[in-house]
Design an enzyme around this catalytic site. Structure first.
Site, PDB file in Angstrom:
ATOM      1  N   THR A  42      11.708   0.459  -3.763  1.00 16.98           N
ATOM      2  CA  THR A  42      10.509   1.259  -4.013  1.00 16.98           C
ATOM      3  C   THR A  42      10.479   2.395  -3.004  1.00 16.98           C
ATOM      4  O   THR A  42      10.728   2.192  -1.825  1.00 16.98           O
ATOM      5  CB  THR A  42       9.224   0.408  -3.924  1.00 16.98           C
ATOM      6  N   GLY A  44       7.787   4.595  -2.610  1.00 19.54           N
ATOM      7  CA  GLY A  44       6.420   5.107  -2.513  1.00 19.54           C
ATOM      8  C   GLY A  44       6.053   6.014  -3.659  1.00 19.54           C
ATOM      9  O   GLY A  44       6.209   5.660  -4.819  1.00 19.54           O
ATOM     10  N   GLY A  73       2.652  -1.945  -1.854  1.00 17.09           N
ATOM     11  CA  GLY A  73       3.898  -2.699  -2.043  1.00 17.09           C
ATOM     12  C   GLY A  73       3.627  -4.108  -2.533  1.00 17.09           C
ATOM     13  O   GLY A  73       4.331  -4.618  -3.416  1.00 17.09           O
ATOM     14  N   ASP A  74       2.602  -4.741  -1.982  1.00 11.24           N
ATOM     15  CA  ASP A  74       2.224  -6.079  -2.440  1.00 11.24           C
ATOM     16  C   ASP A  74       1.751  -6.031  -3.892  1.00 11.24           C
ATOM     17  O   ASP A  74       2.052  -6.924  -4.687  1.00 11.24           O
ATOM     18  CB  ASP A  74       1.114  -6.662  -1.555  1.00 11.24           C
ATOM     19  N   SER A 104      -3.693   1.340  -7.931  1.00 10.23           N
ATOM     20  CA  SER A 104      -4.299   0.640  -6.790  1.00 10.23           C
ATOM     21  C   SER A 104      -4.524   1.553  -5.592  1.00 10.23           C
ATOM     22  O   SER A 104      -5.430   1.316  -4.805  1.00 10.23           O
ATOM     23  CB  SER A 104      -3.455  -0.573  -6.393  1.00 10.23           C
ATOM     24  N   GLY A 109      -9.179  -0.259  -0.144  1.00 10.78           N
ATOM     25  CA  GLY A 109      -9.038  -1.703  -0.021  1.00 10.78           C
ATOM     26  C   GLY A 109      -7.737  -2.216  -0.611  1.00 10.78           C
ATOM     27  O   GLY A 109      -6.916  -1.457  -1.117  1.00 10.78           O
ATOM     28  N   SER A 113      -8.907  -3.051  -4.770  1.00  7.15           N
ATOM     29  CA  SER A 113      -8.375  -1.873  -5.456  1.00  7.15           C
ATOM     30  C   SER A 113      -7.494  -2.230  -6.648  1.00  7.15           C
ATOM     31  O   SER A 113      -7.064  -1.342  -7.380  1.00  7.15           O
ATOM     32  CB  SER A 113      -7.560  -1.019  -4.474  1.00  7.15           C
TER      33      SER A 113
END
Length: 128
Positions: A42, A44, A73-74, A104, A109, A113
């Site tokens: 990933t 970004g 990322g989570d 998100s 948050g 989010s």
């Protein structure tokens, strides 16, 4: 294996600056040669790269106005895992996770989010 570019330091030489797609592909290919079957990187707001022994797929990130990238990322990993287990389609899971993570970051948050399925589906309809 899923790698976030900002967390890749242990996998590369300390002086490496993985900015180009070619550099990222080279590192992912090295991991494939060491025995991994799939490497997802990933990057970004730029894109996601999925590398296998046979192919390289690149999925562009969705351009949004980010207000808080904490947990993106989570978000990606959770959504990707859900869709991959649900249908076994790696590329579709990456596309869904990319949309989920993009949405998100438009809210403050982490868990607060997370978008709903309806929000993700509506968001994706704008790109068809």
């Amino acid at each position: 294996m899923v790698i976030q570019i900002k967390e890749r330091k242990p996998l590369t030489a300390p002086t490496s600056d993985l900015q180009s797609e070619e550099q990222i592909r080279a590192v992912a290919t090295t991991l494939i040669e060491k025995g991994l079957k799939n490497v997802i990187v990933t990057m970004g707001s730029r894109k996601v790269m999925w590398v296998t022994k046979e192919d390289v797929h690149v999925v562009d990130s969705h351009k949004v106005k980010a207000v808080d990238t904490t947990g993106a990322g989570d978000d990606f990993i959770g959504c990707f895992s859900h869709y991959f287990v649900k249908n076994g389609d790696m590329l579709e899971a990456i596309k869904m996770a990319t949309a989920f993570a993009a949405l998100s970051v438009t809210k403050w948050g982490t868990q607060a989010s997370y978008p709903s399925l309806e929000e993700v589906e509506g968001f994706l309809e704008t790109f068809v």
